[in-house]
Design an enzyme around this catalytic site. Structure first.
Site, PDB file in Angstrom:
ATOM      1  CB  SER A 161       2.977   3.410   4.249  1.00  0.00           C
ATOM      2  OG  SER A 161       1.848   2.709   3.808  1.00  0.00           O
ATOM      3  NE  ARG A 176      16.793   6.832   3.277  1.00  0.00           N
ATOM      4  CZ  ARG A 176      16.329   6.794   2.028  1.00  0.00           C
ATOM      5  NH1 ARG A 176      15.089   7.165   1.751  1.00  0.00           N
ATOM      6  NH2 ARG A 176      17.081   6.365   1.040  1.00  0.00           N
ATOM      7  CG  ASP A 214       0.903   4.911   1.939  1.00  0.00           C
ATOM      8  OD1 ASP A 214       1.879   4.983   1.164  1.00  0.00           O
ATOM      9  OD2 ASP A 214       0.777   5.655   2.932  1.00  0.00           O
TER      10      ASP A 214
HETATM   11  C1  GLC Z   1       6.441   8.359   3.762  1.00  0.00           C
HETATM   12  C2  GLC Z   1       6.866   6.945   3.393  1.00  0.00           C
HETATM   13  C3  GLC Z   1       6.172   6.483   2.143  1.00  0.00           C
HETATM   14  C4  GLC Z   1       4.666   6.663   2.284  1.00  0.00           C
HETATM   15  C5  GLC Z   1       4.331   8.083   2.683  1.00  0.00           C
HETATM   16  C6  GLC Z   1       2.837   8.270   2.924  1.00  0.00           C
HETATM   17  O1  GLC Z   1       6.872   9.213   2.759  1.00  0.00           O
HETATM   18  O2  GLC Z   1       8.262   6.902   3.218  1.00  0.00           O
HETATM   19  O3  GLC Z   1       6.462   5.135   1.872  1.00  0.00           O
HETATM   20  O4  GLC Z   1       4.052   6.339   1.069  1.00  0.00           O
HETATM   21  O5  GLC Z   1       5.027   8.416   3.865  1.00  0.00           O
HETATM   22  O6  GLC Z   1       2.371   7.423   3.927  1.00  0.00           O
END
Ligand code: GLC
Length: 494
Positions: A161, A176, A214
């Site tokens: 995620s 990143r 996610d």
């Molecule tokens: C951050 C991550 C993203 C994820 C979110 C919730 O924003 O960059 O990929 O979906 O957290 O976990």
């Protein structure tokens, strides 16, 4: 208003009412309100800008919202079957699951184990990270499978995620780190070979079928049981959303000549909205959070909303009011514990907002136990109001993202599946978000309060587990149908 409300137990002695606090503290509260309250007009302005930034992210030039195509190219129909492994690497925990999508429509069985994500790992080395993850997966499969060679038949959906560029569903180049992670040697790299090498080193013969965000998992898992689901959101340690776009509306994929009506789930990575600071009403506290984070200038929207930052925002306000304002809250007290960055998480704010007592007894106890601070009654009122302001701002700003996707896609009615600790556990978050959506989209008053809102944000199915399994199943279906578009290793599905 503090201390009122139908569910309150009988008041204990003391007063939580703002009317009874000294003038200077009242003034302090008014200042905080000026900083943190986001009125309807501002919500609308943010949403308007958000819609254009979503478009920009899909364009060839790109913008600060990555709008990552995920190669998840259909919704489930509820008849997917099979057994899959899922690995969920969120911001706080690591979870390994085995999911069986059964013959019963939209039904599944799940076994799972949760592992803590040690804090040191987040800023450690890449080797330590992948080794730890592979260890957890290995432990899980050893516990549940006597014959490890059979594992090759269990495709794995890896819920990673973080923002990742994907030319294929089974790869992901980390754009990143977000959510406080800072591990050298991973940004700009495809994480799949790193993960597979760590698994191979443990002798765990697992094949990765799909790398998943996610939010995409949440979208797909929610649509498995509810066909009105159009957007998947996470309001947890981080904050983000995914929705289904048409390939024809993604100019940056034009070179691939995909059929214009082909669905493509987009992981927005909307946490990066307004990194240019054009429209979000940032306070001096938001500026400090950003400056002291491992990635200054990134995730401007997320840093005002997500669970990782809510407690820290609150802490910064408290320290500032103690050190720099004439009111000097907690005067003559040792606030050393409060000075430690990230010492308070969002559950601390939840507990303050949940305090049912008129005299804010639980908040008083919390400050005593956790911070060795003894607040006065008026200070307790200020504390409660600060928590309310931070929590309300988070919910209202989140609604701008949901409204922006709905406007962009012209969804007049739909369901939005949401997951994450803030959505599930933070008091009033849902109600405040729904109220903001109503203000932004100018919905009329409901004739019957029990009626659904046109766009309802509802608790989602488990996206990182079941969603990952479903995405693996949908990918498998595509391989079987000979549609290999966006699949790098079809042999992993045979
Ligand atoms: C951050 C991550 C993203 C994820 C979110 C919730 O924003 O960059 O990929 O979906 O957290 O976990």
């Amino acid at each position: 208003m503090v201390g009122l409300g139908p569910k309150k137990p009988p008041s204990r002695k003391g007063t939580g009412s703002i009317a009874d606090i000294p003038k200077d503290l009242k003034q302090e509260i008014a200042n905080l309100e000026r900083l943190f309250v986001v009125p309807t007009e501002k919500l609308k302005e943010i949403t308007h800008h958000f819609v254009s930034e979503l478009d920009k992210g899909l364009s060839v030039e790109g913008g600060s919202i990555p709008m990552n195509p995920t190669w998840v190219m259909s919704f489930p129909d509820g008849y997917e079957t099979g057994t899959f492994l899922a690995l969920d690497m969120g911001g706080t925990n690591l979870r390994v699951c085995e999911i069986t999508l059964t013959d019963q429509k939209s039904e599944f069985d799940i076994i799972q184990s949760k592992y803590r994500m040690p804090e040191e790992l987040k800023t450690g080395t890449s080797e330590e990270l992948w080794d730890y993850i592979a260890d957890c997966v290995h432990q899980f499969v050893e516990t549940h499978h006597e014959d490890l060679t059979k594992l090759e038949k269990l495709p794995l959906g890896f819920t990673f995620s973080y923002p990742a560029s994907q030319s294929y569903v089974d790869e992901g180049v980390l754009q990143r780190w977000t959510k406080g992670f800072d591990i050298a040697g991973v940004e700009g790299e495809n994480v799949v070979p790193m993960f597979e090498a760590a698994l191979a080193a443990k002798g765990t013969p697992i094949k990765l079928a799909a790398l998943i965000n996610d939010t995409t998992g949440t979208l797909i898992a929610s649509a498995y049981t509810d066909t009105k689901m159009k957007i998947g959101c996470i309001f947890g340690t981080g904050c983000n959303a995914a929705y289904m776009e048409n390939a024809g509306s993604i100019p940056k994929l034009a070179h691939m000549n995909l059929p214009a009506d082909m669905p493509m789930a987009i992981n927005c990575e909307w946490g990066a909205f307004d990194n240019e600071h054009k429209v979000l009403p940032r306070t001096p506290y938001d500026i400090i959070i950003d400056k002291d984070s491992p990635r200054p200038g990134q995730q401007a929207f997320e840093k005002m909303i997500a669970g990782l930052y809510l407690g820290e925002l609150f802490r910064l306000v408290m320290v500032d009011l103690h050190d720099n304002h004439e009111t000097h809250i907690f005067a003559n007290q040792d606030i050393d514990k409060l000075r430690r960055p990230y010492t308070l998480d969002s559950s601390f704010l939840s507990a303050i907002e949940d305090d049912p007592w008129e005299n804010l007894q639980e908040t008083f106890d919390l400050f005593n136990e956790k911070l060795s601070i003894t607040p006065t009654q008026p200070e307790l009122v200020l504390i409660r109001r600060t928590a309310e302001l931070i929590g309300t701002r988070a919910a209202r700003l989140s609604a701008c993202g949901v409204a922006a996707i709905s406007i962009k896609k012209d969804y007049k009615t739909c369901h939005v599946g949401a997951d994450g600790s803030v959505f599930n556990k933070y008091p009033h978050f849902k109600k405040r978000g729904a109220q903001a959506l109503k203000e932004i989209l100018d919905w009329p008053e409901k004739t019957n309060p029990k009626d659904e809102d046109p766009i309802e944000i509802l608790a989602a199915e488990d996206g990182s587990g079941v969603g990952a399994a479903l995405i693996a199943a949908l990918t498998l279906k595509r391989v079987k149908a000979g549609n290999l578009c966006g699949i790098l290793h079809p042999e992993n599905f045979v």
